[in-house]
Design a protein around this motif. Structure first.
Motif, PDB file in Angstrom:
ATOM      1  N   LEU A   2     -83.604 -16.719  13.958  1.00  0.00           N
ATOM      2  CA  LEU A   2     -82.240 -16.216  14.663  1.00  0.00           C
ATOM      3  C   LEU A   2     -80.974 -16.931  14.199  1.00  0.00           C
ATOM      4  O   LEU A   2     -80.044 -16.189  13.713  1.00  0.00           O
ATOM      5  CB  LEU A   2     -82.484 -16.335  16.160  1.00  0.00           C
ATOM      6  CG  LEU A   2     -81.093 -15.780  16.801  1.00  0.00           C
ATOM      7  CD1 LEU A   2     -80.987 -14.179  16.679  1.00  0.00           C
ATOM      8  CD2 LEU A   2     -81.130 -16.093  18.554  1.00  0.00           C
ATOM      9  N   GLU A   3     -81.186 -18.261  13.783  1.00  0.00           N
ATOM     10  CA  GLU A   3     -80.040 -18.912  13.069  1.00  0.00           C
ATOM     11  C   GLU A   3     -79.714 -18.419  11.879  1.00  0.00           C
ATOM     12  O   GLU A   3     -78.613 -18.332  11.413  1.00  0.00           O
ATOM     13  CB  GLU A   3     -80.482 -20.462  13.057  1.00  0.00           C
ATOM     14  CG  GLU A   3     -80.524 -21.040  14.599  1.00  0.00           C
ATOM     15  CD  GLU A   3     -80.855 -22.532  14.539  1.00  0.00           C
ATOM     16  OE1 GLU A   3     -80.812 -23.086  13.370  1.00  0.00           O
ATOM     17  OE2 GLU A   3     -80.808 -23.129  15.772  1.00  0.00           O
ATOM     18  N   VAL A   6     -77.744 -15.202  12.146  1.00  0.00           N
ATOM     19  CA  VAL A   6     -76.325 -15.360  12.556  1.00  0.00           C
ATOM     20  C   VAL A   6     -75.687 -16.055  11.526  1.00  0.00           C
ATOM     21  O   VAL A   6     -74.540 -15.595  11.134  1.00  0.00           O
ATOM     22  CB  VAL A   6     -76.520 -16.402  13.607  1.00  0.00           C
ATOM     23  CG1 VAL A   6     -75.097 -16.786  13.960  1.00  0.00           C
ATOM     24  CG2 VAL A   6     -77.043 -15.788  15.030  1.00  0.00           C
ATOM     25  N   LEU A   9     -74.984 -13.246   8.838  1.00  0.00           N
ATOM     26  CA  LEU A   9     -73.997 -12.105   9.400  1.00  0.00           C
ATOM     27  C   LEU A   9     -72.670 -12.828   9.340  1.00  0.00           C
ATOM     28  O   LEU A   9     -71.578 -11.993   8.933  1.00  0.00           O
ATOM     29  CB  LEU A   9     -74.414 -11.706  10.930  1.00  0.00           C
ATOM     30  CG  LEU A   9     -75.836 -10.902  10.843  1.00  0.00           C
ATOM     31  CD1 LEU A   9     -75.834 -10.565  12.331  1.00  0.00           C
ATOM     32  CD2 LEU A   9     -75.489  -9.281  10.271  1.00  0.00           C
ATOM     33  N   THR A  10     -72.749 -13.924   9.697  1.00  0.00           N
ATOM     34  CA  THR A  10     -71.322 -14.853   9.523  1.00  0.00           C
ATOM     35  C   THR A  10     -70.871 -14.701   7.940  1.00  0.00           C
ATOM     36  O   THR A  10     -69.799 -14.531   7.844  1.00  0.00           O
ATOM     37  CB  THR A  10     -71.490 -16.039   9.954  1.00  0.00           C
ATOM     38  OG1 THR A  10     -71.829 -15.955  11.407  1.00  0.00           O
ATOM     39  CG2 THR A  10     -70.052 -16.819   9.762  1.00  0.00           C
TER      40      THR A  10
END
Length: 221
Positions: A2-3, A6, A9-10
């Motif tokens: 998940l990290e 994220v 996507l960042t």
């Protein structure tokens, strides 16, 4: 996991919004790992679009997956050729030996708009959206090349356009053998013939068997 998603996507958001930190990092610490993650996400999104179009045209699951994979192979091959040509022209124009890591990062980050490629399966607007994403990616490539090589805008535009032009020419010059090869591979994998044109190859359009039933979605593609 998940990290990592994220973080990816960042990075996509920073590239799409032209965050100054991305351009600055190319000179000192290019985010190569993050760029590969962006390219992977873009590839998954493109694959979803291809297989969705085929499912909507009532192509079987296995055949749709094979067709989506073949479409990605064609598209990846053209992008690699475009990247090599663009890098060569940039080197000749600037006489600068920019690190390969930086060059690879630039071309992978330019795929950021393709994270929205999954939406191109939509009837009526999908093809137009695909063209918009391609243009957006070209704009990002142009801006990142200017930052990486320290080029003025007009030179960066010419350098970025060089690879695109060569990809266009190759697509048309090699349309007959590539079309035959693509059709042959698809027929061996699915048992059905397919018609592949240079325009299809260049656009990365999913392969649709010529014997498939005609549907509104197919007509739009």
């Amino acid at each position: 996991m998940l990290e990592a998603l994220v973080a990816t996507l960042t990075l996509v958001g920073e590239v799409l919004t032209r965050d100054a930190n991305v351009a600055r990092s190319l000179a000192s610490d290019p985010p190569l790992v993050g760029a590969f993650a962006v390219a992977l996400l873009a590839g998954v999104s493109t694959g979803v679009a291809h297989t969705s179009v085929l499912f909507l045209n009532r192509i079987g699951r296995v055949r749709a997956l094979v067709a989506g994979a073949l479409g990605l192979v064609w598209l990846t091959t053209l992008r690699v050729v475009e990247a090599v040509v663009t890098w060569g022209v940039a080197t000749l124009v600037t006489l600068r030996d920019v690190p390969v890591e930086t060059v690879v990062t630039v071309f992978l980050l330019a795929l950021a708009p393709q994270v929205f490629a999954a939406l191109t399966f939509l009837p009526h607007v999908g093809l137009l959206l695909g063209r918009v994403l391609q243009a957006w990616g070209f704009l990002i490539l142009f801006l990142l090349l200017a930052a990486a090589y320290g080029l003025p805008a007009w030179q960066a535009l010419l350098v970025a356009a060089s690879g695109w032009v060569v990809a266009q020419l190759l697509s048309r010059l090699l349309s007959a053998p590539l079309g035959w090869l693509g059709s042959r591979v698809w027929t061996m994998a699915s048992g059905q013939p397919v018609l592949v044109t240079s325009r299809d190859i260049l656009a990365g359009t999913p392969f649709i068997p010529i014997s498939a039933p005609t549907a509104p979605h197919e007509l739009e593609r």
